[in-house]
Design a protein around this motif. Structure first.
Motif, PDB file in Angstrom:
ATOM      1  N   GLY A 173       0.653  11.473   7.914  1.00 55.72           N
ATOM      2  CA  GLY A 173       0.125  11.109   9.222  1.00 55.72           C
ATOM      3  C   GLY A 173       0.155  12.222  10.255  1.00 55.72           C
ATOM      4  N   PRO A 174      -0.655  12.065  11.334  1.00 52.33           N
ATOM      5  CA  PRO A 174      -0.741  13.091  12.370  1.00 52.33           C
ATOM      6  C   PRO A 174       0.570  13.324  13.115  1.00 52.33           C
ATOM      7  N   LYS A 175       1.407  12.301  13.223  1.00 54.03           N
ATOM      8  CA  LYS A 175       2.677  12.472  13.930  1.00 54.03           C
ATOM      9  C   LYS A 175       3.545  13.499  13.194  1.00 54.03           C
ATOM     10  N   THR A 271      -3.431  11.667 -13.481  1.00 54.43           N
ATOM     11  CA  THR A 271      -3.923  10.293 -13.477  1.00 54.43           C
ATOM     12  C   THR A 271      -4.728   9.977 -12.215  1.00 54.43           C
ATOM     13  N   ASP A 272      -5.516   8.897 -12.291  1.00 54.36           N
ATOM     14  CA  ASP A 272      -6.318   8.465 -11.142  1.00 54.36           C
ATOM     15  C   ASP A 272      -5.595   7.399 -10.317  1.00 54.36           C
ATOM     16  N   ILE A 273      -4.287   7.264 -10.474  1.00 51.53           N
ATOM     17  CA  ILE A 273      -3.539   6.260  -9.716  1.00 51.53           C
ATOM     18  C   ILE A 273      -3.703   6.544  -8.220  1.00 51.53           C
ATOM     19  N   PRO A 274      -4.058   5.524  -7.430  1.00 51.16           N
ATOM     20  CA  PRO A 274      -4.319   5.747  -5.998  1.00 51.16           C
ATOM     21  C   PRO A 274      -3.045   5.897  -5.176  1.00 51.16           C
ATOM     22  N   GLU A 275      -2.439   7.050  -5.268  1.00 50.25           N
ATOM     23  CA  GLU A 275      -1.232   7.378  -4.502  1.00 50.25           C
ATOM     24  C   GLU A 275      -1.163   8.893  -4.357  1.00 50.25           C
ATOM     25  N   ILE A 276      -0.321   9.371  -3.445  1.00 55.97           N
ATOM     26  CA  ILE A 276      -0.157  10.810  -3.256  1.00 55.97           C
ATOM     27  C   ILE A 276       0.451  11.412  -4.524  1.00 55.97           C
ATOM     28  N   LYS A 277      -0.007  12.601  -4.892  1.00 51.84           N
ATOM     29  CA  LYS A 277       0.545  13.264  -6.074  1.00 51.84           C
ATOM     30  C   LYS A 277       1.855  13.948  -5.693  1.00 51.84           C
ATOM     31  N   THR A 307       4.442  -2.792 -16.159  1.00 50.24           N
ATOM     32  CA  THR A 307       3.315  -2.302 -15.358  1.00 50.24           C
ATOM     33  C   THR A 307       3.819  -1.334 -14.284  1.00 50.24           C
ATOM     34  N   TYR A 308       2.941  -0.422 -13.892  1.00 50.49           N
ATOM     35  CA  TYR A 308       3.281   0.541 -12.839  1.00 50.49           C
ATOM     36  C   TYR A 308       2.542   0.148 -11.566  1.00 50.49           C
ATOM     37  N   GLN A 309       3.284   0.035 -10.467  1.00 51.47           N
ATOM     38  CA  GLN A 309       2.687  -0.303  -9.167  1.00 51.47           C
ATOM     39  C   GLN A 309       2.571   0.959  -8.317  1.00 51.47           C
ATOM     40  N   PRO A 310       1.378   1.313  -7.839  1.00 52.62           N
ATOM     41  CA  PRO A 310       1.245   2.478  -6.948  1.00 52.62           C
ATOM     42  C   PRO A 310       2.145   2.339  -5.724  1.00 52.62           C
ATOM     43  N   ARG A 311       2.685   3.466  -5.265  1.00 52.44           N
ATOM     44  CA  ARG A 311       3.646   3.450  -4.158  1.00 52.44           C
ATOM     45  C   ARG A 311       2.975   3.820  -2.841  1.00 52.44           C
ATOM     46  N   SER A 312       3.546   3.299  -1.748  1.00 50.62           N
ATOM     47  CA  SER A 312       3.043   3.642  -0.423  1.00 50.62           C
ATOM     48  C   SER A 312       3.504   5.054  -0.051  1.00 50.62           C
ATOM     49  N   VAL A 313       2.887   5.605   0.975  1.00 50.43           N
ATOM     50  CA  VAL A 313       3.156   6.989   1.364  1.00 50.43           C
ATOM     51  C   VAL A 313       4.594   7.142   1.853  1.00 50.43           C
ATOM     52  N   LYS A 314       5.311   8.027   1.177  1.00 49.39           N
ATOM     53  CA  LYS A 314       6.673   8.375   1.588  1.00 49.39           C
ATOM     54  C   LYS A 314       6.841   9.842   1.216  1.00 49.39           C
ATOM     55  N   ARG A 321      16.322  25.693   5.196  1.00 50.53           N
ATOM     56  CA  ARG A 321      17.511  25.213   4.487  1.00 50.53           C
ATOM     57  C   ARG A 321      18.156  23.972   5.076  1.00 50.53           C
ATOM     58  N   ARG A 322      17.883  23.695   6.353  1.00 48.18           N
ATOM     59  CA  ARG A 322      18.599  22.591   7.004  1.00 48.18           C
ATOM     60  C   ARG A 322      17.700  21.462   7.489  1.00 48.18           C
ATOM     61  N   ASP A 323      16.460  21.784   7.823  1.00 48.03           N
ATOM     62  CA  ASP A 323      15.578  20.787   8.425  1.00 48.03           C
ATOM     63  C   ASP A 323      14.520  20.304   7.440  1.00 48.03           C
ATOM     64  N   ALA A 324      13.903  19.179   7.797  1.00 50.17           N
ATOM     65  CA  ALA A 324      12.776  18.643   7.024  1.00 50.17           C
ATOM     66  C   ALA A 324      12.026  17.678   7.922  1.00 50.17           C
ATOM     67  N   VAL A 325      10.769  17.391   7.531  1.00 49.05           N
ATOM     68  CA  VAL A 325      10.013  16.334   8.188  1.00 49.05           C
ATOM     69  C   VAL A 325       9.817  15.229   7.149  1.00 49.05           C
ATOM     70  N   ALA A 326      10.114  13.996   7.555  1.00 54.65           N
ATOM     71  CA  ALA A 326      10.013  12.868   6.631  1.00 54.65           C
ATOM     72  C   ALA A 326       9.082  11.819   7.206  1.00 54.65           C
ATOM     73  N   GLN A 327       8.100  11.422   6.398  1.00 49.70           N
ATOM     74  CA  GLN A 327       7.286  10.263   6.774  1.00 49.70           C
ATOM     75  C   GLN A 327       7.703   9.106   5.882  1.00 49.70           C
ATOM     76  N   LEU A 328       8.239   8.086   6.503  1.00 51.34           N
ATOM     77  CA  LEU A 328       8.692   6.886   5.807  1.00 51.34           C
ATOM     78  C   LEU A 328       7.752   5.745   6.197  1.00 51.34           C
ATOM     79  N   PRO A 329       7.833   4.598   5.514  1.00 49.29           N
ATOM     80  CA  PRO A 329       6.870   3.532   5.813  1.00 49.29           C
ATOM     81  C   PRO A 329       6.769   3.142   7.291  1.00 49.29           C
ATOM     82  N   PHE A 330       7.887   3.197   8.046  1.00 47.89           N
ATOM     83  CA  PHE A 330       7.826   2.715   9.428  1.00 47.89           C
ATOM     84  C   PHE A 330       8.166   3.769  10.481  1.00 47.89           C
ATOM     85  N   THR A 331       8.440   4.986  10.063  1.00 45.85           N
ATOM     86  CA  THR A 331       8.825   5.988  11.058  1.00 45.85           C
ATOM     87  C   THR A 331       8.589   7.405  10.531  1.00 45.85           C
ATOM     88  N   THR A 332       8.549   8.353  11.456  1.00 43.28           N
ATOM     89  CA  THR A 332       8.461   9.771  11.112  1.00 43.28           C
ATOM     90  C   THR A 332       9.636  10.487  11.774  1.00 43.28           C
TER      91      THR A 332
END
Length: 364
Positions: A173-175, A271-277, A307-314, A321-332
Motif C-alpha cells: 500500500g501507499p502508506k 504458480t498462478d496463485i493470486p497472491e504476492i510472490k 487444499t491451499y488457500q491464497p493469503r492476504s497481503v502481509k 540492520r534494525r528497522d523495517a516497514v511492515a504492512q499487516l492486514p490492519f496496519t502499517t
C-alpha cells in the motif's frame, strides 16, 4: 501407472530455491527423491543483500543441497524437457518420475558452486566499500532493501535510487511506500521516482548515467534491482506448454497440481496463485504439496488431499540492520519493532531450522 503402489515413489523436484529445497527435504525419507538444480546450493534469497555488505553473512545463508538432502540425489543441471514419465536435463540425462514437482521460480544467473557464490559476495562488498557513489536501479523490495543495507552500513556513500514507478514498493500500500521513502530520505538516499535508466545506458565502464527524465547521475558502480522473468521459458516446448498463463506462470488447482495432471505439482513463484510472490508463501506451498504427495504415495483417496488457500497481503521489508516497514492486514508500521522480527537475522536461523540444520552454525 499405479500411483499408489510401493514402487511408485520416484519423485523429481526441478528447482532448488525456497520451495524446491523445502519440499525435497520434506520428502527425502518418504520417496526415491531426485532434486534437479542448476547450482549445487540453496541460497536464502532475502539474505543475499545483507551478504553483499557483510560477506560473512553468506556463510549461513548459502547452503549446499547436500547439507540438508542426505537421502536423495542431486543432479546439478537445468531441465530442458519433460514427458509424462521423464525429465530431460541439459546434459542429456533422462530421469524417470512417478511424481514431478516444478519449482523453478524466477530466472536468475547465479554461479554453480557455493564457493563461487561466496566469492561473488566478497567482490560485491569490496566494490561497495571502495565506491564513493552508488546507483541502485529499481525501487521494489530488492532495490529498497539493498539501499537500506548500504545506507546503514556506509552512511558516507552518495546513494541514488532510480525507480520507474510513481512510488516505491508498489506491491504493497501507499502508506508503506511513503514511510519507506521518508526513511530512505532521512538516510540521505536520493530517490528519483517515475524515471528509468535503459539497458543501453548501463555499461560496466561508464560512471555517468542519464535517466529517462534527462537527469544525470554520476556513480562509481551500479546495481540492477529490477524484476526477474518467471522461470518457465523452458516449459514452452513441453507437454505443459498449454498450462502456462499469459504471464508464463503454471496454472494450478487448489491442491497445487498443474491443472489436468494428477501427478505433476507446481509450487512457489512459478504458480498462478493470486497472491504476492514471497518466500514465506513459497514455503507454505512446499509444505502443502509435500503433504499431498505423501497422501498419494500412501494410496489415499483424492478427497483426502489438502487444499491451499491464497493469503492476504502481509509483507515485511527490511531497512538496514534494525528497522523495517511492515504492512499487516490492519496496519502499517515502520521502525525497530518490525525490524526486530526480520532485520537482525533476516529469518536465516528460522529457515536453516526448517531444513533441519543448526540455526547459527557456520562453515569452518
Amino acid at each position: 501407472m499405479d500411483l499408489g503402489g510401493e514402487r511408485s515413489r520416484r519423485v523429481v523436484v526441478i528447482g532448488g530455491g525456497v520451495s524446491g529445497s523445502l519440499i525435497a527435504k520434506s520428502l527425502q525419507f518418504h520417496s526415491d527423491l531426485t532434486l534437479i538444480d542448476q547450482k549445487e546450493y540453496f541460497e536464502i534469497p532475502w539474505a543475499s543483500l545483507r551478504a553483499m555488505v557483510e560477506p560473512s553473512f553468506g556463510e549461513r545463508s548459502v547452503i549446499n543441497h547436500r547439507d540438508y538432502l542426505t537421502n536423495g540425489r542431486v543432479v546439478t543441471s537445468g531441465a530442458i524437457d519433460i514427458t509424462e514419465t521423464e525429465v530431460l536435463t541439459a546434459e542429456g540425462r533422462l530421469i524417470v518420475y512417478d511424481y514431478l514437482v516444478i519449482a523453478t521460480g524466477h530466472t536468475e544467473s547465479l554461479p554453480k558452486t557455493r564457493t563461487e557464490r561466496l566469492n561473488q559476495y566478497q567482490a560485491e562488498s569490496e566494490m561497495i566499500s571502495s565506491a564513493r557513489s552508488i546507483l541502485i536501479i529499481g525501487g521494489g523490495p530488492t532495490g529498497v532493501e539493498l539501499a537500506g543495507e548500504i545506507a546503514v552500513d556506509f552512511p558516507d556513500k552518495n546513494l541514488t535510487l532510480v525507480h520507474n514507478g510513481s512510488r516505491l514498493l508498489e506491491f504493497i500500500g501507499p502508506k508503506a511506500s511513503n514511510k519507506t521513502l521518508n526513511w530512505l530520505t532521512s538516510k540521505k538516499v536520493e530517490v528519483k521516482l517515475e524515471q528509468s535508466i535503459g539497458q543501453d545506458d548501463i555499461s560496466d565502464g561508464g560512471k555517468t548515467y542519464v535517466t529517462s527524465g534527462g537527469e544525470t547521475v554520476t556513480a562509481d558502480c551500479h546495481f540492477l534491482c529490477t524484476g526477474k522473468p518467471v522461470g518457465s521459458m523452458w516449459l514452452r516446448g513441453t507437454l505443459l506448454k498449454n498450462n502456462l498463463d499469459n504471464q508464463g506462470r503454471l496454472m494450478v488447482d487448489e491442491n497445487l497440481r498443474v491443472k489436468g495432471h494428477q501427478n505433476i505439482f507446481a509450487i512457489g513463484d512459478i504458480t498462478d496463485i493470486p497472491e504476492i510472490k514471497q518466500g514465506y508463501l513459497a514455503q507454505k506451498h512446499a509444505l502443502v504439496a509435500a503433504k499431498n504427495l505423501k497422501l498419494l504415495m500412501e494410496g489415499e483417496k483424492e478427497s483426502k488431499l489438502v487444499t491451499y488457500q491464497p493469503r492476504s497481503v502481509k509483507a515485511i521489508v527490511s531497512l538496514g540492520r534494525r528497522d523495517a516497514v511492515a504492512q499487516l492486514p490492519f496496519t502499517t508500521v515502520i521502525g525497530s519493532v518490525p525490524g526486530m522480527i526480520k532485520s537482525r537475522d533476516l529469518f536465516v536461523g528460522k529457515t536453516r531450522k526448517k531444513l533441519g540444520l543448526e540455526p547459527h552454525t557456520i562453515y569452518d
